[in-house]
Design a protein around this motif. Structure first.
Motif, PDB file in Angstrom:
ATOM      1  N   ASP A  41      -6.897   2.135   8.677  1.00 26.35           N
ATOM      2  CA  ASP A  41      -7.070   2.039   7.224  1.00 26.35           C
ATOM      3  C   ASP A  41      -7.139   3.457   6.678  1.00 26.35           C
ATOM      4  O   ASP A  41      -7.793   4.317   7.271  1.00 26.35           O
ATOM      5  CB  ASP A  41      -8.359   1.281   6.887  1.00 26.35           C
ATOM      6  N   ASP A  42      -6.484   3.705   5.561  1.00 28.39           N
ATOM      7  CA  ASP A  42      -6.466   5.063   5.023  1.00 28.39           C
ATOM      8  C   ASP A  42      -7.733   5.429   4.263  1.00 28.39           C
ATOM      9  O   ASP A  42      -7.920   6.582   3.892  1.00 28.39           O
ATOM     10  CB  ASP A  42      -5.239   5.289   4.141  1.00 28.39           C
ATOM     11  N   GLN A  43      -8.624   4.462   4.030  1.00 27.44           N
ATOM     12  CA  GLN A  43      -9.874   4.744   3.332  1.00 27.44           C
ATOM     13  C   GLN A  43     -11.006   4.938   4.340  1.00 27.44           C
ATOM     14  O   GLN A  43     -11.372   4.019   5.076  1.00 27.44           O
ATOM     15  CB  GLN A  43     -10.210   3.601   2.379  1.00 27.44           C
TER      16      GLN A  43
ATOM     17  N   VAL B 148     -13.950   2.516   4.137  1.00 29.20           N
ATOM     18  CA  VAL B 148     -13.645   1.194   4.687  1.00 29.20           C
ATOM     19  C   VAL B 148     -13.767   1.229   6.205  1.00 29.20           C
ATOM     20  O   VAL B 148     -14.373   0.338   6.819  1.00 29.20           O
ATOM     21  CB  VAL B 148     -12.242   0.733   4.267  1.00 29.20           C
ATOM     22  N   ARG B 149     -13.205   2.264   6.819  1.00 36.04           N
ATOM     23  CA  ARG B 149     -13.305   2.376   8.281  1.00 36.04           C
ATOM     24  C   ARG B 149     -14.757   2.489   8.723  1.00 36.04           C
ATOM     25  O   ARG B 149     -15.171   1.873   9.714  1.00 36.04           O
ATOM     26  CB  ARG B 149     -12.502   3.578   8.785  1.00 36.04           C
TER      27      ARG B 149
ATOM     28  N   ASP C 291      -4.745  -2.283   7.982  1.00 38.44           N
ATOM     29  CA  ASP C 291      -4.497  -2.283   6.549  1.00 38.44           C
ATOM     30  C   ASP C 291      -2.988  -2.269   6.329  1.00 38.44           C
ATOM     31  O   ASP C 291      -2.223  -1.881   7.224  1.00 38.44           O
ATOM     32  CB  ASP C 291      -5.148  -1.053   5.918  1.00 38.44           C
TER      33      ASP C 291
ATOM     34  N   MET D   3      -0.775   2.110   3.507  1.00 35.34           N
ATOM     35  CA  MET D   3      -1.202   3.384   4.066  1.00 35.34           C
ATOM     36  C   MET D   3      -0.097   4.404   3.861  1.00 35.34           C
ATOM     37  O   MET D   3       1.084   4.037   3.777  1.00 35.34           O
ATOM     38  CB  MET D   3      -1.538   3.250   5.557  1.00 35.34           C
TER      39      MET D   3
ATOM     40  N   GLY E 200       1.406  -0.478   7.078  1.00 38.92           N
ATOM     41  CA  GLY E 200       0.878  -1.393   8.080  1.00 38.92           C
ATOM     42  C   GLY E 200       1.898  -2.352   8.650  1.00 38.92           C
ATOM     43  O   GLY E 200       1.830  -2.714   9.834  1.00 38.92           O
TER      44      GLY E 200
ATOM     45  N   THR F  96      -6.527  -6.654   4.285  1.00 38.81           N
ATOM     46  CA  THR F  96      -5.917  -5.979   3.143  1.00 38.81           C
ATOM     47  C   THR F  96      -6.495  -6.480   1.829  1.00 38.81           C
ATOM     48  O   THR F  96      -7.165  -7.529   1.780  1.00 38.81           O
ATOM     49  CB  THR F  96      -4.388  -6.195   3.159  1.00 38.81           C
TER      50      THR F  96
ATOM     51  N   LYS G 146      -9.901  -8.296   1.984  1.00 40.86           N
ATOM     52  CA  LYS G 146     -11.087  -7.470   2.222  1.00 40.86           C
ATOM     53  C   LYS G 146     -12.384  -8.027   1.635  1.00 40.86           C
ATOM     54  O   LYS G 146     -13.450  -7.449   1.878  1.00 40.86           O
ATOM     55  CB  LYS G 146     -10.834  -6.053   1.720  1.00 40.86           C
TER      56      LYS G 146
END
Length: 212
Positions: A8-10, A13-14, A54, A57, A62, A82, A104
């Motif tokens: 995940d690019d956030q 969130v990770r 995700d 990204m 993804g 997602t 999500k």
């Protein structure tokens, strides 16, 4: 212990997913990826049981990352997590080989159960949704026009194959056929081998076409 790779690019969130997953006794995060390229690389290096993926990204998205992972490891498990629940995101992800799809705002306990059950081979979609997936997948990944079960498929495996095609998970199949879940898992694994399909979505597609 089930090992999980987070993609995940956030960062927040990770971090939240890591805290959630590592608060359980049977799950562990073994790596984090901020984009699809890193997810593919880390999957090859770490060989986790499952990737939580995700879709949006930077660089490699993804869907493309899922496709590359499945191309190199056909039995890999990718669970999409997602923000998007529309068909324009759902169907490409599943056509790429994802084993499940969640948004999500899913309850934490449901997500943890989904991770476990996806690794076990379940598909966590309602029968109506799976029928939609099958219809789209039949166009994206054609199967023979008139497939027939291999000669060595047993009567019990035929029953399991039919129920897989209807969208039932392992526990539901076990309940319907009065079998143990481990026995159902064995039947599904045998069917994957005998039909030449490389994941449960494609096995369901095969079964649906067979019973048309």
């Amino acid at each position: 212990m089930i090992t999980v790779l987070l993609a995940d690019d956030q960062r927040l969130v990770r971090a939240g997913l890591r805290m959630l997953i590592e608060d359980t006794a049977d799950l562990a995060v073994v790596g984090e990826a901020a984009d699809g390229v890193e997810a593919v690389r880390l999957y090859a290096e770490l060989g986790p049981d499952l990737v939580v993926m995700d879709l949006r990204m930077p660089g490699l998205d993804g869907v493309a990352a899922t496709r590359q992972i499945l191309a190199s490891s056909p039995r890999a498990k990718v669970l999409v997590l997602t923000t998007f629940d529309d068909d324009d995101h759902l169907f490409p992800a599943l056509s790429a080989g994802a084993s499940g799809y969640f948004v999500k705002d899913t309850e934490p306990a449901v997500l943890l159960d989904a991770i476990r059950r996806t690794v076990e081979g379940d598909l966590l979609f309602s029968p109506a949704l799976l029928r939609r997936l099958i219809g789209r997948a039949l166009h994206a990944r054609p199967v023979p026009e008139t497939p027939t079960p291999p000669a060595d498929v047993t009567p019990r495996e035929r029953e399991v194959l039919r129920l897989v095609g209807e969208g039932h998970g392992n526990q539901a199949i076990a309940d319907r056929l009065h079998l143990g879940v481990s026995t159902v898992k064995t039947h599904v694994a045998n069917l994957l081998d005998k039909t030449g399909t490389d994941n449960r979505v494609r096995l369901a597609v095969y079964a649906s076409k067979l019973t048309d």
